[in-house]
Design a protein around this motif. Structure first.
Motif, short mmCIF file in Angstrom:
data_model
loop_
_atom_site.label_atom_id
_atom_site.label_comp_id
_atom_site.label_asym_id
_atom_site.label_seq_id
_atom_site.Cartn_x
_atom_site.Cartn_y
_atom_site.Cartn_z
N UNK B 99 4.85 -7.93 -8.94
CA UNK B 99 5.34 -7.13 -7.82
C UNK B 99 4.28 -6.96 -6.75
N UNK B 100 4.66 -7.25 -5.54
CA UNK B 100 3.83 -6.89 -4.40
C UNK B 100 3.90 -5.39 -4.21
N UNK B 101 2.84 -4.82 -3.75
CA UNK B 101 2.90 -3.40 -3.44
C UNK B 101 3.72 -3.21 -2.16
N UNK B 102 4.55 -2.20 -2.17
CA UNK B 102 5.30 -1.91 -0.95
C UNK B 102 4.93 -0.54 -0.41
N UNK B 103 4.98 0.44 -1.26
CA UNK B 103 4.72 1.82 -0.82
C UNK B 103 3.25 2.15 -1.13
N UNK B 105 1.05 4.15 -0.29
CA UNK B 105 0.56 5.53 -0.48
C UNK B 105 0.77 6.04 -1.89
N UNK B 106 1.57 5.31 -2.70
CA UNK B 106 1.79 5.74 -4.09
C UNK B 106 0.58 5.49 -4.98
N UNK B 107 -0.29 4.60 -4.55
CA UNK B 107 -1.31 4.08 -5.47
C UNK B 107 -2.58 4.93 -5.49
N UNK B 108 -3.24 4.81 -6.63
CA UNK B 108 -4.44 5.58 -6.86
C UNK B 108 -5.56 5.17 -5.91
N UNK B 153 -6.86 -0.31 -14.29
CA UNK B 153 -6.05 -1.52 -14.48
C UNK B 153 -6.41 -2.14 -15.82
#
Lengths: 547, 547
Positions: B99-103, B105-108, B153
């Motif tokens: 999966x490509x990141x889309x949102x 701002x969700x990530x750490x 990760x």
């Protein structure tokens, strides 16, 4: 250069491939019960040898007693008695006639007439030399002390623990003691227990060492009866073996539990550990009242210590909480899916984890990919989809879990405990706010004392995890190391070797990051905790200095 | 004198007994399966963190492979491969789209535009200062190295272990991997395994970290088929969950096993431990051939090490033995009574224990008391009578158990192993005769080497228990302490800090007296072993000196 010993250089033994060809028995696949596993590996739960077994039995019973009283917000009153039982008494207890020796030569301590003569001659010589040395004013060793007595003869103890706790439901009692891996402590919350094995291991040990059953008397609040149960455990089947299980009158409307167990032990070697444990427990639990007694046929060995209650303020009980998304593994997510009463993925995320609100859950689901939707059935998730959720949980950012569900000792209690048990000249305490390690909140509280009664010179480290004292494997622990190496005592004008310094650190968490299998110390490599310990210890000392 | 901080002296909080009265949920008694217990307490079996999990998985597979080959007197050939699997590859393996990141701002690791600006400015400043320092000839730290990267990760690895051992019966395979506490190693003999959990823990860990099943290919001697099994474990029920279990052709008449498992791990942190383990295993097992490979997408990280066989001489396989009367507890006597095929007490004593002959058994029965007789039924013994037998076993004298059933490395093999892996300038070895501790025979073998390839200055301690290397908790171990404190290296003209000294001690026993729960070291307090280690190490050195 290889210069082997010429006489023993690698010489090929004469026989074939295998020195002596032996046929191993064909192996048969067997299944062990959990009780058998722990009987074989009892050291895992702190039952290493008879002395340690006595210590751990006391610990488990005291901690169960405290848990029980606290769970009903009752100020704990715990009475623990260790009664030494000589062999004659033990045998008459179990209805076994005491046997005179008849065939002396069978025994390990038997000596032939010749050996006896030799020994007596030797002893006479030793005494002669000693007498001379005494005459010359030399220091004399006790000859008995130099000989290691081969103590193969067992020592037996009856351990009794009585509390004023919630008691146990009548029907649950057999399984609570006689079935390993059965328990109530399996939710996520701060607990005193380390493995949840508790009194069951003590029962397994009694089974191994004395063969005697455990006796439980219990009554719950407002029950008009008391429960009495005498049971042991069928190790092979891992089920309780009930001797008596009956109800009696409860005229006094007593509630609580009294557990009695007879085990092999060794008071001589573990006396000081047990007393240290009781004292440290009194420090961290100043709202409890403890009566500790050791009773034997030799009155000079007897011990009675009363640790009095000094406050009526109890920490609130720890609350069960949900998992933080960054603290779960794939297996745990699967278990939560199996156990949830929620239908959709959205509801599942929102209700089975902390710190995922509805809109956050929706955004997370959007991020999971096109084959996820808020309304999809959570029970229909494929293993791949669960891995995807797990990966996202690893990478995504979540608010830290709250420390509200934890139950720290409280600065007030820690302080009181130190004062009441050590009577220091100075004491300072510091309580931190909740922090987080791998998705689990933790709180560190620290205290430093100078001077006091029965405190030895130098550093005296008191370590507590989830409000139980940690007495073993001190050397590698983060608290010991911080106190010894990372605090500049000189800068506070404290002499690290001369002054009587008490360092008290209490850590509570839904998951104490123990290192080592025995859960006796917290690793020095978890920077979150190491820096909190250092910071708060320093804060405690420096606040003290400002006086 | 109590001089509390005035600002924070014990002030009674305002609320009632309990700070915030909370109602705990009513507790429900739950039963856990053994698999669940070990999933929750996986550190008991050496599965502490991803790095250690990778290490322990390798260990368990290698030791199973050696056991298997030795059990059919086959010179072991063991191939172990660790293949690093990037996330993309892992996801495609399990059929999960990457999966490509889309949102974002969700990530750490998300930063706001402002934070990014700030960081870049800071990095530019650091580089500027560095450039200046380089110009001035100052030593420069890598700025990346100072920042602790929050490695949330996961890293995945496929671990494959192939051996030429006995293989497994087709029908037993699922239970051998997918059922905790099921096994063949439960008799009394010298075994490599520590808890008998072996590959099952690796499977539990794969279940927790990747959710992927284990794959087993196996064939037994002269079977015309190979077994293939893909399975995972139902943790809650503690039963194997079989995906595929089928037979295939075995044209090459291969026998052995190949195990493949995909787990989360950490090669970076445990690389050196794993390589040390392999090298030490090669030292103690010079009759085995090992191929170790680490394979990744970055060729510069790859490792291939071949530990060649240097001898065809294998130690004989350890034999199963009966218990020594001084090594049994009450529970064990009861178990032996349940399991025995003998009818009378006399036959039982004579056949279920070592070192009790017929006339000795008769004398012992006479000593037990008037309610015992040689012909009485052993199954009818009362609990009291069993306690009486146990007491007599404790007090009576028995010949020491024989060491014949043990399988020491052999002086020849130890010596060869040291020479082949260390290439020392000098080597000396010593092999002791069997001794006894608590009814269990043990044999100590020691070696000392000076100089060599890849050996650091000072003491290099190699510890082995039942022919497996012990790498952890070295500090407290009897061998380390003896080497460091009880051997007067000077007297042999050996410089303890300058010379490259190898100290090798191998202990084998039916019960290694491990201290600590992790079974990683042998206590310093068992005088029987401490003196054997000292004596034999000294013997080895001094035999060397006589050259």
């Amino acid at each position: 250069m290889e210069t082997g010993r010429s006489s023993e250089s690698p010489e090929v033994p004469k026989k074939g491939k295998s020195k002596t060809p032996r046929k191993p028995k064909d192996s048969i696949l067997k299944q062990k019960s959990p009780a058998e596993f722990f009987a074989d590996n009892k050291n895992i739960a702190g039952f290493d040898n008879p002395g340690k077994c006595l210590y751990t039995t006391v610990r488990e019973l005291v901690e169960n007693a405290l848990d029980s009283a606290e769970s009903i917000s009752e100020l704990p009153v715990v009475e623990i008695t260790i009664e030494e039982i000589g062999r004659g008494k033990f045998n008459s207890m179990i209805g076994l006639a005491d046997h005179e020796r008849r065939d002396e030569a069978l025994y390990d301590d038997f000596e032939t007439a010749k050996a006896r003569e030799k020994r007596l001659a030797k002893e006479a010589r030793v005494l002669e030399i000693q007498a001379k040395n005494v005459a010359l004013g030399k220091k004399v060793k006790d000859p008995a002390a130099t000989k290691a007595v081969k103590g193969r003869e067992a020592s037996y103890y009856r351990v009794t623990c009585k509390d004023n706790g919630r008691g146990m439901p009548h029907d649950d009692i057999p399984n609570m003691f006689g079935r390993v891996l059965s328990g109530t402590k399996y939710g996520l919350k701060q607990t005193r227990g380390k493995f949840g094995l508790g009194a069951k291991m003590a029962l397994i040990w009694s089974k191994m060492s004395t063969g005697l059953p455990i006796e439980i008397t219990s009554s719950m609040n407002s029950q008009n009866y008391t429960s009495f149960c005498r049971l042991d455990i069928d190790i092979h089947k891992n089920v309780p073996h009930i001797h008596i299980h009956e109800k009696g009158e409860n005229k006094e409307r007593w509630h609580g539990a009294e557990i009695q167990i007879v085990i092999e032990g060794n008071w001589t070697t573990y006396r000081s550990k047990i007393l240290h444990y009781m004292r440290q427990m009194a420090v961290i639990t100043p709202y409890a009242q403890f009566l500790f007694q050791f009773v034997s046929d030799s009155p000079e060995k007897n011990v009675t210590i009363r640790f009095t209650r000094r406050t009526d303020i109890m920490p609130s009980v720890p609350l069960e909480t949900k998992y933080h998304p960054s603290a779960v593994d794939i297996l745990l997510i699967k278990r939560l899916i199996t156990e949830t009463s929620k239908q959709t993925l959205l509801q599942f995320l929102q209700h089975e984890f902390v710190n995922i609100g509805k809109s956050h859950a929706e955004r997370l689901i959007g991020e999971m990919g096109p084959d996820f939707s808020p309304k999809m059935s959570v029970k229909s998730l494929t293993p791949q989809q669960i891995v995807r959720i797990h990966q996202l949980f690893r990478q995504a950012k979540f608010d830290d879990p709250s420390g509200d569900i934890l139950s720290p000792a409280g600065e007030y209690n820690l302080r009181l405990g130190i004062i009441k048990e050590l009577h220091p000249d100075m004491v300072a305490t510091f309580s931190g706010s909740a922090q987080v390690f791998e998705g689990h909140p933790f709180i560190v509280e620290a205290g430093v004392s100078i001077g006091g009664k029965d405190v030895k010179q130098g550093l005296n480290v008191f370590r507590f995890a989830n409000r139980i004292p940690l007495l073993f494997e001190q050397g590698a622990d983060v608290v010991t190391r911080t106190a010894m190496k990372r605090i500049n005592w000189n800068s506070y004008k404290i002499n690290q070797t001369q002054d009587k310094i008490g360092v008290f650190v209490s850590i509570v968490s839904t998951k104490i990051p123990f290192k080592g299998t025995g859960k006796e110390y917290i690793g020095d490599d978890i920077s979150e905790i190491a820096s909190a310990v250092k910071l708060f210890s320093n804060a405690a000392i420096s606040s003290n200095q400002k006086l």
